[in-house]
Design a protein around this motif. Structure first.
Motif, PDB file in Angstrom:
ATOM      1  N   THR A 230       0.943  -1.368  -0.091  1.00  0.00           N
ATOM      2  CA  THR A 230       0.175  -0.147   0.056  1.00  0.00           C
ATOM      3  C   THR A 230       0.797   1.274  -0.175  1.00  0.00           C
ATOM      4  OG1 THR A 230      -0.108  -0.131   2.464  1.00  0.00           O
ATOM      5  CG2 THR A 230      -1.891  -1.202   1.258  1.00  0.00           C
ATOM      6  N   LEU A 231       2.280   1.270   0.623  1.00  0.00           N
ATOM      7  CA  LEU A 231       3.046   2.494   0.850  1.00  0.00           C
ATOM      8  C   LEU A 231       3.388   2.774  -0.536  1.00  0.00           C
ATOM      9  CD1 LEU A 231       4.085   4.141   2.900  1.00  0.00           C
ATOM     10  CD2 LEU A 231       6.045   2.728   3.001  1.00  0.00           C
ATOM     11  N   ILE A 232       4.036   1.636  -1.512  1.00  0.00           N
ATOM     12  CA  ILE A 232       4.489   1.805  -2.929  1.00  0.00           C
ATOM     13  C   ILE A 232       3.421   1.677  -4.049  1.00  0.00           C
ATOM     14  CG2 ILE A 232       6.286   1.212  -4.519  1.00  0.00           C
ATOM     15  CD1 ILE A 232       8.107   0.924  -1.912  1.00  0.00           C
ATOM     16  N   GLY A 233       2.743   0.629  -3.754  1.00  0.00           N
ATOM     17  CA  GLY A 233       1.787   0.141  -4.660  1.00  0.00           C
ATOM     18  C   GLY A 233       2.467  -0.894  -5.597  1.00  0.00           C
ATOM     19  N   GLY A 234       1.735  -1.639  -6.548  1.00  0.00           N
ATOM     20  CA  GLY A 234       2.187  -2.478  -7.419  1.00  0.00           C
ATOM     21  C   GLY A 234       1.386  -3.493  -8.028  1.00  0.00           C
ATOM     22  N   LYS A 235       1.584  -4.637  -8.484  1.00  0.00           N
ATOM     23  CA  LYS A 235       0.704  -5.579  -8.893  1.00  0.00           C
ATOM     24  C   LYS A 235       0.916  -7.142  -8.442  1.00  0.00           C
ATOM     25  CE  LYS A 235      -0.198  -7.774 -13.536  1.00  0.00           C
ATOM     26  NZ  LYS A 235       0.152  -7.583 -15.069  1.00  0.00           N
ATOM     27  N   LEU A 236      -0.137  -7.707  -8.331  1.00  0.00           N
ATOM     28  CA  LEU A 236      -0.117  -9.151  -7.780  1.00  0.00           C
ATOM     29  C   LEU A 236      -0.246 -10.182  -8.882  1.00  0.00           C
ATOM     30  CD1 LEU A 236      -0.455 -11.043  -5.222  1.00  0.00           C
ATOM     31  CD2 LEU A 236      -2.933 -10.742  -5.631  1.00  0.00           C
ATOM     32  N   THR A 237       0.357 -11.140  -8.859  1.00  0.00           N
ATOM     33  CA  THR A 237       0.258 -12.191  -9.596  1.00  0.00           C
ATOM     34  C   THR A 237       0.372 -13.491  -8.964  1.00  0.00           C
ATOM     35  OG1 THR A 237       2.454 -12.332 -10.398  1.00  0.00           O
ATOM     36  CG2 THR A 237       1.064 -11.138 -11.770  1.00  0.00           C
ATOM     37  N   VAL A 238      -0.317 -14.633  -9.299  1.00  0.00           N
ATOM     38  CA  VAL A 238      -0.199 -15.799  -8.689  1.00  0.00           C
ATOM     39  C   VAL A 238       0.051 -17.010  -9.706  1.00  0.00           C
ATOM     40  CG1 VAL A 238      -1.687 -15.145  -6.799  1.00  0.00           C
ATOM     41  CG2 VAL A 238      -2.818 -16.202  -8.536  1.00  0.00           C
ATOM     42  N   LEU A 239       0.664 -17.987  -9.069  1.00  0.00           N
ATOM     43  CA  LEU A 239       0.859 -19.024 -10.173  1.00  0.00           C
ATOM     44  C   LEU A 239      -0.669 -19.814 -10.950  1.00  0.00           C
ATOM     45  CD1 LEU A 239       2.562 -21.465 -11.476  1.00  0.00           C
ATOM     46  CD2 LEU A 239       2.433 -22.636  -9.318  1.00  0.00           C
ATOM     47  N   ARG A 240      -1.656 -19.748  -9.672  1.00  0.00           N
ATOM     48  CA  ARG A 240      -2.721 -20.478  -9.938  1.00  0.00           C
ATOM     49  C   ARG A 240      -3.737 -19.766  -9.418  1.00  0.00           C
ATOM     50  NH1 ARG A 240      -1.456 -24.756  -8.197  1.00  0.00           N
ATOM     51  NH2 ARG A 240      -0.373 -25.445 -10.015  1.00  0.00           N
ATOM     52  N   PHE A 276       4.327 -10.401  -5.670  1.00  0.00           N
ATOM     53  CA  PHE A 276       3.993  -8.806  -5.937  1.00  0.00           C
ATOM     54  C   PHE A 276       5.034  -8.260  -6.273  1.00  0.00           C
ATOM     55  CE2 PHE A 276       2.939  -4.471  -4.536  1.00  0.00           C
ATOM     56  CZ  PHE A 276       1.383  -4.690  -4.534  1.00  0.00           C
ATOM     57  N   GLU A 277       4.888  -7.508  -7.500  1.00  0.00           N
ATOM     58  CA  GLU A 277       5.925  -6.358  -8.091  1.00  0.00           C
ATOM     59  C   GLU A 277       5.512  -5.165  -7.706  1.00  0.00           C
ATOM     60  OE1 GLU A 277       7.396  -4.967 -12.512  1.00  0.00           O
ATOM     61  OE2 GLU A 277       5.672  -6.376 -12.363  1.00  0.00           O
ATOM     62  N   LEU A 278       6.587  -4.594  -6.815  1.00  0.00           N
ATOM     63  CA  LEU A 278       6.527  -3.079  -6.356  1.00  0.00           C
ATOM     64  C   LEU A 278       6.745  -2.264  -7.612  1.00  0.00           C
ATOM     65  CD1 LEU A 278       8.569  -3.779  -3.091  1.00  0.00           C
ATOM     66  CD2 LEU A 278       6.021  -3.252  -3.191  1.00  0.00           C
ATOM     67  N   ASN A 279       6.009  -1.091  -7.353  1.00  0.00           N
ATOM     68  CA  ASN A 279       6.355   0.117  -8.598  1.00  0.00           C
ATOM     69  C   ASN A 279       7.753   0.335  -8.449  1.00  0.00           C
ATOM     70  OD1 ASN A 279       3.701   0.115  -9.366  1.00  0.00           O
ATOM     71  ND2 ASN A 279       2.923   1.512  -7.923  1.00  0.00           N
ATOM     72  N   GLU A 280       8.416   0.258  -7.265  1.00  0.00           N
ATOM     73  CA  GLU A 280       9.825   0.613  -7.420  1.00  0.00           C
ATOM     74  C   GLU A 280      10.526  -0.275  -6.376  1.00  0.00           C
ATOM     75  OE1 GLU A 280      10.197   4.299  -4.067  1.00  0.00           O
ATOM     76  OE2 GLU A 280       9.333   4.644  -6.076  1.00  0.00           O
ATOM     77  N   PRO A 281      12.027  -0.635  -6.462  1.00  0.00           N
ATOM     78  CA  PRO A 281      12.463  -1.496  -5.319  1.00  0.00           C
ATOM     79  C   PRO A 281      12.369  -0.864  -4.046  1.00  0.00           C
ATOM     80  CG  PRO A 281      13.804  -1.433  -7.465  1.00  0.00           C
ATOM     81  CD  PRO A 281      12.731  -0.335  -7.395  1.00  0.00           C
TER      82      PRO A 281
END
Length: 369
Positions: A230-240, A276-281
């Motif tokens: 929530t602090l930086i934001g980003g995208k969630l993906t899952v294997l299944r 979860f891929e953050l918008n920045e490291p």
């Protein structure tokens, strides 16, 4: 004399029959333990104060939390916790603190937010006598301060060798916001239906631990640092994902929605990761997992926590095995010695408590303090 003996001899069977008939009418062949309501001339707060040595700890908490007026003028039902219940809770807490070389804690210094939450369990809206709890499934009850869902149900204990022939007691439960009874924490009352000017008092059994099973866990829980999702934001993906997709009622998005009463449910099939891929490291040395509402067999039991900067090459940051959540809706905080800023973080689950269906209420990745 002979006439007197003859008269008594004729009268004796009649007396015996009369006595037997009277005895049978008195107890019906069993112990009738129907309780009688006792009345107190003052309000509920005054009732507690009228019992020195019994409710001192409860009064101390009520006073500290500013609940005196509620017990004086509101229509409430109080499940009154006695001093031994507080003593058990404090002893359990300080035994654990001693093992960690920490100073003991007492009611005057315990976290007020947690104390307020726990004492509210016992103060219920409206007047609820045992008669109102006689439904087969009992009755949903709600705390006066937060509307927290509790539950009450009347049962009878055995007496004189007869099952259910004894006095009424109330099974008073913390539902933990779960519809499944197996997840509830329950205690019983030792005395019921004390009537005050503004309410009803039921006295909780002295072997009950104040706070139900949450006293120690609430007061030893150290909140995690801010959530990077929530602090930086980003995208969630899952294997299944769930068969209904990520936006489904139990799809993957529910695991990061900030609501521990929703969950992500999916087939494990030997392995399942959440990424979860953050918008920045950013550096994450902490992450949390929260157990879902039911079915403990679906909890993750073994996993790795990993970081990556390209989403392909992963570095193991933490590994857990043979792990068990003790409760439903329980948040566990995990720490690891990571000092590297990664753009991707994931939990790679390899084993469940039992079976092949995975569930989790919440996952967070957290910054280092």
């Amino acid at each position: 004399m002979k006439k007197l003996k003859k008269y008594m001899s004729a009268l004796t069977p009649v007396l015996i029959a009369a006595l037997l008939q009277t005895a049978c009418k008195k107890d019906g062949g069993y112990h009738d333990a129907t309780g009688t309501n006792s009345k107190f001339a003052g309000n509920t707060y005054e009732y507690l104060k009228s019992k020195p040595g019994v409710y001192d700890s409860l009064l101390a908490v009520v006073n500290r939390m500013g609940l005196q007026q509620t017990l004086m003028d509101s229509n409430v039902t109080l499940f009154a916790v006695t001093n031994p219940s507080f003593q058990l809770a404090i002893n359990n807490l300080n035994t654990l603190r001693r093992q960690s070389d920490k100073d003991p804690l007492f009611l005057a210094k315990i976290d007020g937010v947690q104390l307020d939450t726990m004492v509210s369990y016992y103060i219920i809206r409206g007047k609820r006598t045992t008669d109102s709890l006689l439904l087969q499934d009992g009755l949903d009850l709600f705390s006066v301060r937060f509307g927290y869902p509790m539950h009450g149900k009347v049962s009878k204990i055995s007496a004189s060798g007869l099952t259910g022939g004894g006095p009424d007691l109330i099974e008073f439960s913390n539902t933990k916001r779960s519809k499944f009874i197996r997840n509830w924490s329950t205690t019983t009352t030792g005395s019921n239906n004390i009537s005050t000017k503004n309410g009803i008092v039921h006295v909780v059994s002295p072997d009950h631990i104040f706070g139900f099973d949450e006293f120690v866990s609430r007061l030893t829980f150290v909140p995690p640092p801010p959530n990077l999702m929530t602090l930086i934001g980003g995208k969630l993906t899952v294997l299944r994902d769930n068969n209904g997709g990520p936006d489904n009622g139990e799809g993957s998005k529910k695991v990061i929605d900030g609501d521990d009463h929703t969950k992500f449910l999916a087939e494990l099939q030997g392995r399942l990761w959440m990424q979860f891929e953050l918008n920045e490291p950013a550096v994450s040395g902490v992450y949390t997992l929260t157990s879902a509402n039911d079915a403990p067999e679906r909890d993750p039991r073994a996993w790795t926590y990993e970081g990556s900067n390209d989403g392909k090459t992963w570095t193991e940051l933490d590994r857990r095995s043979n792990f068990f959540f003790e409760e439903r809706y329980q948040t566990k905080v995990f720490r690891c010695p990571n000092a590297t800023a990664y753009k991707f973080y994931r939990v790679d689950i390899s084993e469940l408590r039992d079976g092949g269906l995975f569930q989790l209420a919440e996952w967070t990745i957290n910054k280092v303090k």
